[in-house]
Design an enzyme around this catalytic site. Structure first.
Site, PDB file in Angstrom:
ATOM      1  N   ASN A   1      -3.222  -6.692 -95.864  1.00  8.24           N
ATOM      2  CA  ASN A   1      -3.391  -5.134 -96.870  1.00  8.24           C
ATOM      3  C   ASN A   1      -3.799  -5.232 -98.431  1.00  8.24           C
ATOM      4  O   ASN A   1      -4.346  -4.076 -99.182  1.00  8.24           O
ATOM      5  CB  ASN A   1      -2.208  -4.650 -97.174  1.00  8.24           C
ATOM      6  CG  ASN A   1      -0.864  -5.318 -97.700  1.00  8.24           C
ATOM      7  OD1 ASN A   1       0.094  -6.041 -96.372  1.00  8.24           O
ATOM      8  ND2 ASN A   1      -0.126  -4.793 -98.035  1.00  8.24           N
TER       9      ASN A   1
ATOM     10  N   SER B   1       1.237   1.781 -88.013  1.00  4.08           N
ATOM     11  CA  SER B   1       1.113   2.864 -88.420  1.00  4.08           C
ATOM     12  C   SER B   1       0.110   4.187 -88.590  1.00  4.08           C
ATOM     13  O   SER B   1      -0.451   3.522 -88.554  1.00  4.08           O
ATOM     14  CB  SER B   1       1.414   2.261 -90.224  1.00  4.08           C
ATOM     15  OG  SER B   1       1.762   2.907 -90.514  1.00  4.08           O
TER      16      SER B   1
ATOM     17  N   CYS C   1       5.940  -2.463-110.607  1.00  2.73           N
ATOM     18  CA  CYS C   1       7.121  -2.884-111.765  1.00  2.73           C
ATOM     19  C   CYS C   1       8.222  -2.172-110.989  1.00  2.73           C
ATOM     20  O   CYS C   1       8.635  -1.208-110.313  1.00  2.73           O
ATOM     21  CB  CYS C   1       6.317  -1.344-112.105  1.00  2.73           C
ATOM     22  SG  CYS C   1       7.537  -1.302-113.753  1.00  2.73           S
TER      23      CYS C   1
HETATM   24  N1  PLP Z   1       1.769  -3.326 -93.042  1.00  3.53           N
HETATM   25  C1  PLP Z   1       1.221  -3.285 -93.603  1.00  3.53           C
HETATM   26  C2  PLP Z   1      -0.220  -4.637 -93.225  1.00  3.53           C
HETATM   27  C3  PLP Z   1       0.775  -2.833 -94.556  1.00  3.53           C
HETATM   28  O1  PLP Z   1      -0.450  -1.565 -95.233  1.00  3.53           O
HETATM   29  C4  PLP Z   1       1.834  -1.023 -94.340  1.00  3.53           C
HETATM   30  C5  PLP Z   1       1.762  -0.126 -95.532  1.00  3.53           C
HETATM   31  O2  PLP Z   1       1.227  -0.205 -96.588  1.00  3.53           O
HETATM   32  C6  PLP Z   1       2.741  -1.604 -93.812  1.00  3.53           C
HETATM   33  C7  PLP Z   1       3.053  -2.592 -92.542  1.00  3.53           C
HETATM   34  C8  PLP Z   1       3.981  -0.365 -93.601  1.00  3.53           C
HETATM   35  O3  PLP Z   1       4.072   1.355 -92.767  1.00  3.53           O
HETATM   36  P1  PLP Z   1       4.788   2.004 -93.655  1.00  3.53           P
HETATM   37  O4  PLP Z   1       5.187   2.194 -94.472  1.00  3.53           O
HETATM   38  O5  PLP Z   1       3.773   2.882 -92.314  1.00  3.53           O
HETATM   39  O6  PLP Z   1       6.041   1.763 -92.675  1.00  3.53           O
END
Ligand code: PLP
Length: 392
Positions: free
Chosen positions: A151, A205, A331
């Site tokens: 991400n 998600s 932070c």
């Molecule tokens: N995994 C990855 C790669 C993500 O980018 C995110 C959210 O930023 C999550 C898990 C967690 O998802 P959620 O915040 O919708 O529970």
């Protein structure tokens, strides 16, 4: 607003919102209710389950609806590891240093419960190595969890290759290691097929692909050992207690169908915009450095360090110009913590705290990118005037 933070969340697709509305209005029934409005809610959940299963190449019975990526990932890691240990299969887990905190912190919790966890590293471009995963395997290993797409830097991980490695290992050692992948960032850009990936569990998600927040999907392959995390009613085939988020589930199915259709065309269009943004920034700010790789990665992600500044200052300056982007550091207790992903890649700390993530999406336009290409170097120059070679 020029929204360049689609990896954080995406706008709800109008058709997903439309699919949700009846369940926020007259169709308010509890799917467990045996009367008409309850039965209609149950029918909507069943329909959504079939549609999500079709998108992923799974069986409807292998789809669980959850409250989001975090719950899906926690359920997969903790639920599978616990069930495997209970079956005396072992207590060792392999994951990577670059997982989202949902995966990393779930693995750390498993350590508290007495599991042994190996956190495999990555190279300087953000790829984990198959050889390192193979080297970490041992007779007590019960589960591996490797994200499909990172991400922060967008790198794609060799999940199908890990699955095939684990199948070979099972054949040779007569010992099965299950595989989970966090595919949260993937649906708009890659076709996801659970058989092609060869995974036993996969997490999604909804708000990352045009669905609502607070809704997610866990694919759990048939007969995968699993102990539920949430205890209570018998919903979701006794694997996830709690009254179903019917509206969220209905929106999830529509959003996933829309995301899964046309991934190739969407990716090609957004990749061209992403490359234009990268080239425009690098032309104006020659000592900016791209983090991660620009091939074998998500087409919408650009992670870039602007040496000599702190990323939060540039994020704030861009926000004042109506541009939403994300900083790589967080932070906490008044100290800047650099991104664990950039640290795992060996990015020097000064460069890591100066990194921004721009993540494009379906709605990003050429005009957005043209504005961003002008505004980002201008705001950077304001923060560090000596660094800009071209006049804004
Ligand atoms: N995994 C990855 C790669 C993500 O980018 C995110 C959210 O930023 C999550 C898990 C967690 O998802 P959620 O915040 O919708 O529970």
């Amino acid at each position: 607003m020029i929204y360049l933070d689609h990896a954080a969340t995406t706008p709800v697709h109008p058709r997903a919102r439309e699919a949700m509305l009846p369940f926020l209005g007259p169709e308010f029934g509890n799917p467990s209710g045996l009367y008409a409005v309850g039965r209609r809610a149950q029918a909507a959940v069943d329909d959504a389950r079939r549609r999500v299963a079709t998108c992923l190449g799974a069986r409807p019975s292998e789809i669980l609806f959850t409250s989001g990526g975090t719950e899906s990932i926690n359920s997969a890691l903790i639920g599978i590891a616990y069930a495997m240990r209970r079956a005396s299969a072992g207590n060792h887990i392999i994951t990577t240093q670059i997982e989202h905190h949902a995966g990393l912190h779930a693995a750390q919790f498993l350590e508290e419960l007495g599991f042994d966890v190996t956190y495999v590293g990555c190279d300087d471009r953000g790829h984990v190595s198959l050889a390192e995963i193979e080297a970490a395997l041992r007779p007590e290993t019960v589960l591996a969890s490797v994200m499909l797409a990172n991400n922060e830097v967008g790198t794609l991980q060799p999940v199908a290759e890990v699955a095939s490695l684990l199948r070979d290992y099972a054949r040779r050692q007569q010992h099965r290691v299950l595989l989970h992948t966090d595919a949260v960032q993937a649906p708009e850009w890659l076709g996801i097929d659970v058989d092609r990936l060869g995974v036993d569990a996969l997490s999604l998600s909804s708000h990352k692909f045009g669905g609502p927040k607070g809704s997610g999907v866990l694919f759990l392959r048939r007969a995968t050992p699993f102990r539920q995390l949430l205890h209570g009613g018998g919903q979701e085939s006794q694997k996830r207690a709690g009254t179903e988020n019917v509206a969220g589930i209905a929106g999830t199915a529509v959003a996933l169908e829309l995301a899964s259709a046309g991934t190739r065309e969407r990716s090609a269009r957004v990749l061209a915009l992403r490359d234009a943004l990268r080239d425009g920034i690098l032309a104006a700010v020659p000592d900016a450095l791209v983090n991660g790789c620009q091939q074998d990665c998500l087409p919408n992600n650009l992670n870039i360090s602007f040496p000599g500044i702190e990323s939060e200052s540039l994020v704030a300056a861009l926000d004042a110009r109506g541009i939403a982007a994300s900083s790589g550091s967080a932070c906490s207790n008044s100290t800047w913590e650099p991104s664990h992903v950039l640290m795992a890649m060996g990015v020097p700390i000064r460069r890591a705290v100066a990194s921004l993530r721009f993540s494009l999406g379906e709605s990003t336009t050429e005009a957005d990118i043209a504005t961003a290409i002008t505004a980002i170097p201008e705001e950077f120059a304001r923060l560090r005037p000596s660094a800009l070679v071209t006049a804004g």
